[in-house]
Design a protein around this motif. Structure first.
Motif, PDB file in Angstrom:
ATOM      1  N   ASN A 186       0.882  -1.166   0.000  1.00  0.00           N
ATOM      2  CA  ASN A 186       0.000   0.000   0.000  1.00  0.00           C
ATOM      3  C   ASN A 186       0.922   1.218   0.000  1.00  0.00           C
ATOM      4  O   ASN A 186       1.452   1.602   1.048  1.00  0.00           O
ATOM      5  N   PRO A 187       1.126   1.827  -1.153  1.00  0.00           N
ATOM      6  CA  PRO A 187       2.098   2.916  -1.212  1.00  0.00           C
ATOM      7  C   PRO A 187       1.562   4.255  -0.676  1.00  0.00           C
ATOM      8  O   PRO A 187       2.277   5.252  -0.714  1.00  0.00           O
ATOM      9  N   GLY A 188       0.297   4.279  -0.175  1.00  0.00           N
ATOM     10  CA  GLY A 188      -0.275   5.569   0.246  1.00  0.00           C
ATOM     11  C   GLY A 188      -0.367   6.494  -0.959  1.00  0.00           C
ATOM     12  O   GLY A 188      -0.670   6.046  -2.074  1.00  0.00           O
ATOM     13  N   ALA A 189      -0.090   7.763  -0.759  1.00  0.00           N
ATOM     14  CA  ALA A 189      -0.248   8.741  -1.849  1.00  0.00           C
ATOM     15  C   ALA A 189       0.678   8.473  -3.032  1.00  0.00           C
ATOM     16  O   ALA A 189       0.384   8.906  -4.155  1.00  0.00           O
ATOM     17  N   TRP A 190       1.783   7.753  -2.821  1.00  0.00           N
ATOM     18  CA  TRP A 190       2.676   7.430  -3.966  1.00  0.00           C
ATOM     19  C   TRP A 190       1.949   6.619  -5.028  1.00  0.00           C
ATOM     20  O   TRP A 190       2.366   6.606  -6.191  1.00  0.00           O
ATOM     21  N   THR A 191       0.888   5.917  -4.603  1.00  0.00           N
ATOM     22  CA  THR A 191       0.064   5.148  -5.547  1.00  0.00           C
ATOM     23  C   THR A 191      -0.274   5.962  -6.787  1.00  0.00           C
ATOM     24  O   THR A 191      -0.338   5.438  -7.897  1.00  0.00           O
ATOM     25  N   HIS A 192      -0.491   7.249  -6.565  1.00  0.00           N
ATOM     26  CA  HIS A 192      -1.084   8.084  -7.597  1.00  0.00           C
ATOM     27  C   HIS A 192      -0.069   8.760  -8.521  1.00  0.00           C
ATOM     28  O   HIS A 192      -0.459   9.325  -9.529  1.00  0.00           O
ATOM     29  N   TYR A 193       1.221   8.689  -8.150  1.00  0.00           N
ATOM     30  CA  TYR A 193       2.196   9.401  -9.012  1.00  0.00           C
ATOM     31  C   TYR A 193       3.610   8.830  -9.030  1.00  0.00           C
ATOM     32  O   TYR A 193       4.457   9.345  -9.763  1.00  0.00           O
ATOM     33  N   SER A 194       3.889   7.761  -8.258  1.00  0.00           N
ATOM     34  CA  SER A 194       5.296   7.334  -8.196  1.00  0.00           C
ATOM     35  C   SER A 194       5.655   6.328  -9.290  1.00  0.00           C
ATOM     36  O   SER A 194       5.465   5.118  -9.148  1.00  0.00           O
ATOM     37  N   PHE A 195       6.257   6.861 -10.355  1.00  0.00           N
ATOM     38  CA  PHE A 195       6.756   5.974 -11.417  1.00  0.00           C
ATOM     39  C   PHE A 195       7.990   5.218 -10.936  1.00  0.00           C
ATOM     40  O   PHE A 195       8.318   4.155 -11.451  1.00  0.00           O
ATOM     41  N   ALA A 196       8.678   5.759  -9.927  1.00  0.00           N
ATOM     42  CA  ALA A 196       9.851   5.069  -9.367  1.00  0.00           C
ATOM     43  C   ALA A 196       9.414   3.781  -8.655  1.00  0.00           C
ATOM     44  O   ALA A 196      10.057   2.727  -8.809  1.00  0.00           O
ATOM     45  N   ILE A 197       8.319   3.853  -7.907  1.00  0.00           N
ATOM     46  CA  ILE A 197       7.822   2.635  -7.250  1.00  0.00           C
ATOM     47  C   ILE A 197       7.244   1.680  -8.299  1.00  0.00           C
ATOM     48  O   ILE A 197       7.452   0.464  -8.229  1.00  0.00           O
ATOM     49  N   HIS A 198       6.566   2.211  -9.303  1.00  0.00           N
ATOM     50  CA  HIS A 198       6.096   1.383 -10.423  1.00  0.00           C
ATOM     51  C   HIS A 198       7.250   0.572 -11.005  1.00  0.00           C
ATOM     52  O   HIS A 198       7.174  -0.652 -11.154  1.00  0.00           O
ATOM     53  N   ASP A 199       8.361   1.244 -11.314  1.00  0.00           N
ATOM     54  CA  ASP A 199       9.482   0.567 -11.964  1.00  0.00           C
ATOM     55  C   ASP A 199      10.161  -0.433 -11.032  1.00  0.00           C
ATOM     56  O   ASP A 199      10.628  -1.486 -11.480  1.00  0.00           O
TER      57      ASP A 199
END
Ligand code: DQA
Length: 147
Positions: A77-90
């Motif tokens: 559950n990335p919290g707010a990073w869910t909505h914009y973190s391409f770094a966590i996506h990658d």
């Protein structure tokens, strides 16, 4: 044979569960959540449960990198990073095991438009949203079935 382990990763502001708006996030604290998930994981057949929370995006990326080839299932559950973190996506693209994205609230029906979009869903095998802490428990069961 190596004994299976699951990781439960919580991102920014999830250390404040219990103080955050209970209409969205319930009343269970992060310590209570980690305990519940740990017990569930043990019951479901995981020998280990790595619980990690950070408010630092780079620290989350590094934790995913550290676990990406060794963990047998990942809940995030990335919290707010869910909505914009391409770094966590990658970083999640590197994870060999199944990954479940979990949100306590139903992000698809939240009032803020930006909150309805997840940039990580396409690299997760399943998304569970709006089921409170029980969503994490459902994720453990789902991962255990895939061991
Ligand atoms: C959340 C939803 C996010 O929009 C929010 O920023 C969070 C928690 C959830 O669990 O519902 O911090 O991921």
């Amino acid at each position: 044979m190596r004994r299976p382990a699951v990781a439960v990763l919580n991102g920014c502001n999830l250390n404040m569960l219990g103080l955050r708006d209970p209409r969205y996030y319930g009343t269970v604290t992060l310590a209570e959540l980690d305990k519940l998930v740990g017990e569930k994981a043990a019951g479901a057949g995981f020998a280990g449960c790595v619980c990690f929370q950070t408010n630092h995006e780079g620290a989350m990326v590094e934790k995913i990198q550290e676990l990406c080839q060794s963990i047998d299932g990942m809940i995030i559950n990335p919290g707010a990073w869910t909505h914009y973190s391409f770094a966590i996506h990658d970083a999640l693209e590197l994870v060999a095991a199944p990954v479940v994205e979990v949100h306590l609230s139903d992000i698809a029906s939240r009032k803020e438009e930006w909150r309805r979009r997840s940039v990580i869903s396409d690299v997760c095998d399943r998304t569970i949203s709006g089921k409170g802490f029980e969503g994490y428990l459902e994720a453990v069961d789902w991962l255990a079935e895939r061991l």
